[in-house]
Design an enzyme around this catalytic site. Structure first.
Site, PDB file in Angstrom:
ATOM      1  CB  CYS A  71      -2.574  58.004  -5.883  1.00  0.00           C
ATOM      2  SG  CYS A  71      -2.821  56.233  -6.157  1.00  0.00           S
ATOM      3  CB  CYS A  77      -6.540  52.866  -2.526  1.00  0.00           C
ATOM      4  SG  CYS A  77      -5.182  52.185  -1.554  1.00  0.00           S
ATOM      5  CB  CYS A  80      -2.198  57.693   0.429  1.00  0.00           C
ATOM      6  SG  CYS A  80      -0.752  56.628   0.339  1.00  0.00           S
ATOM      7  CB  CYS A 172       1.331  51.356  -5.179  1.00  0.00           C
ATOM      8  SG  CYS A 172       1.299  51.798  -3.423  1.00  0.00           S
ATOM      9  CD  GLN A 302       9.439  52.004  12.965  1.00  0.00           C
ATOM     10  OE1 GLN A 302       8.558  52.305  12.153  1.00  0.00           O
ATOM     11  NE2 GLN A 302       9.236  52.046  14.268  1.00  0.00           N
ATOM     12  CE1 TYR A 331       5.046  45.422  24.826  1.00  0.00           C
ATOM     13  CE2 TYR A 331       6.260  47.232  25.838  1.00  0.00           C
ATOM     14  CZ  TYR A 331       5.198  46.342  25.859  1.00  0.00           C
ATOM     15  OH  TYR A 331       4.301  46.368  26.903  1.00  0.00           O
ATOM     16  CG  ASP A 401       9.008  51.188  19.360  1.00  0.00           C
ATOM     17  OD1 ASP A 401       7.854  51.643  19.275  1.00  0.00           O
ATOM     18  OD2 ASP A 401       9.753  51.045  18.374  1.00  0.00           O
ATOM     19  CB  CYS A 428       3.091  53.614  16.237  1.00  0.00           C
ATOM     20  SG  CYS A 428       2.344  52.142  16.965  1.00  0.00           S
TER      21      CYS A 428
END
Length: 472
Positions: A71, A77, A80, A172, A302, A331, A401, A428
């Site tokens: 990129c 940015c 990533c 992007c 997601q 959740y 979750d 996560c």
């Protein structure tokens, strides 16, 4: 602020927040722009009592895992950040991150950790992106010296070093087309028609945010957030979008005069098309049957659709339902997991603190003709009480979750009191998951661990674990 260069430093690993790590005289050093395995010169710019921070300014021996970022915006940015590291190496460090968190923070006995499941695709995997309009574009050093540059308007992402500045994104690699075409078309139209871009400090300007959502059914949602209710300018821009991109199935807008960008407490208005898009997901045990999920502007889903299926499939397999169980989905959000497992359960009860999400969950059950789910809105630590359990039945299996902060301590205490046979914990954030597993350890044995990569080229990793009630 200090400036000291140390030569021939070997980068040995990564931290839990994704930074490269080295050790200099037993002192931990977090190093920008480095890949594990690199050897080079590090310029130290900050020193604390227990660690230092630096930047790799010269590579003498590049890591075998170092690759050329794909990129043009890499390094500026905020997304990533692992693009300079090969994907196989990323997976190794994510696996290590999970194992380290569970060992160091969880302090519990671990089973063998399953090998991380890679994302099926590592580019263009997101179904949702949020862009910011700004009249304070991030400039290169050369541009800052060029007094002829007057136009500082941008449509892109906030820079991590300075939130008030926005990097203007050309292309992007996170979301498939027509995402880039839509964003560039909106920006060009705004520039050609002298529409004002948002000024974060002064809180002025018409154009504020652009949200693009896509689905695996080919539907596209575009939400334009305006700071001012200038009806003629708004209609003109939205008509331009509608004419240029007839594939947009849901064209929405929001008037946001608040001090922050969130739209959850604001009215979303339909300019053209539907107020939702449809996402499909096959059942775990019968891929010929597909569930449909209505996704509205405020709905959580997601962002890596293809990998979300694998994530939920693991949760389903860990639950190992026989059809007689009462399942609580904590959740629950828009009820994705609840509806995903419902066909193999006696009853599924979903709880979430966002009322709009619960309405989506109910509607998703209706859309899929699922009749054995119930959804409730409220703070979990308050809702999940004895009266609620007496009314809805004691759960045999709990699937949880939570957000990155993990479960509230009162919720963990309630789980220990309820004593379901199994707890499937989707996370996560392995660090907060490890903390919660430590609290659950007196009554629950950790029997399975499965990391899942949802976000290639970042340090973020999902992890699913199975807890089984101890047999005393």
């Amino acid at each position: 602020m200090i400036r000291k260069t140390i030569e021939n430093v070997t980068i040995t690993g990564t931290s839990s927040d994704g930074r490269a790590v080295a050790r200099i005289n037993e002192m931990v050093v977090f190093v920008q722009d480095a890949v594990p395995g690199d050897i080079g010169d590090v310029m130290i710019y900050r020193k604390k009592k227990s660690f230092m921070e630096g930047r790799l300014i010269n590579i003498t021996t590049p890591s075998l895992d170092r690759v050329i970022p794909f990129c043009e915006h890499f390094g500026v940015c905020g997304g990533c950040k692992w693009q300079n590291m090969g994907y196989e190496a990323q997976l190794i460090f994510k696996q290590n991150q999970v194992e380290d968190a569970l060992k160091r923070l969880g302090k519990i006995n671990l089973p063998e950790i399953s090998k991380i499941i890679p994302s099926p695709v590592s580019k263009y995997y997101r179904n949702k992106l949020e862009f910011t309009f700004s009249n304070n574009r991030w400039l290169t050093n050369e541009e800052m010296q060029d007094e002829s540059i007057k136009n500082k308007n941008a449509l892109g992402f906030h820079t991590p070093q300075s939130f008030s500045k926005v990097i203007d994104i050309n292309h992007c690699h996170l979301q498939a087309d027509p995402s880039n075409e839509i964003r560039l078309s909106v920006k060009n139209y705004a520039l050609e028609n002298n529409l004002t871009f948002f000024d974060l400090k002064q809180q002025t300007g018409l154009l504020r945010n652009l949200i693009i959502r896509t689905s695996n059914t080919g539907e596209i949602m575009v939400i334009v957030c305006f700071h001012l209710d200038e009806k003629e300018a708004i209609a003109s821009l939205l008509n331009h979008l509608s004419n240029q991109f007839p594939a947009i199935t849901s064209l929405l807008y929001v008037i946001n005069t608040k001090g922050n960008d969130t739209i959850f407490d604001l009215e979303v208005k339909v300019f053209k098309g539907n107020d939702h898009i449809i996402e499909e997901m096959p059942l775990a045990d019968d891929e010929s049957r597909k569930l449909k999920f209505k996704i509205r502007a405020k709905s959580f889903f997601q962002t890596n659709s293809e990998q979300a299926y694998h994530l939920y499939k693991i949760a389903y397999e860990y639950a190992d339902l026989k059809g007689t169980e009462i399942v609580y989905d904590l959740y629950t959000g828009t009820g994705t997991i609840a509806n995903f497992v419902a066909h193999q359960a006696k009853k599924v009860v979903g709880i979430d603190n966002i009322p709009d999400a619960i309405e989506d969950a109910k509607e998703n059950s209706i859309v899929n003709e699922i009749t054995n789910t119930s959804f409730f809105s409220g703070d979990l630590k308050t809702v999940l009480n004895d009266d609620f359990i007496n009314e809805n039945g004691k759960p045999d299996v709990i699937i949880t979750d939570p957000p990155r902060a993990g479960m509230h301590e009162d919720v963990v205490k309630k789980l220990l009191e309820i004593e379901p046979d199994k707890i499937v914990y989707v996370s996560c954030n392995p660090a907060t998951q490890a903390r919660d597993l430590n609290l659950l350890d007196p009554k629950y044995e950790l029997t399975k661990v499965q990391p899942v990569d949802m976000f290639p080229h970042t340090h973020h990793v999902e992890n699913v674990v199975l807890l089984v009630k101890r047999d005393f």
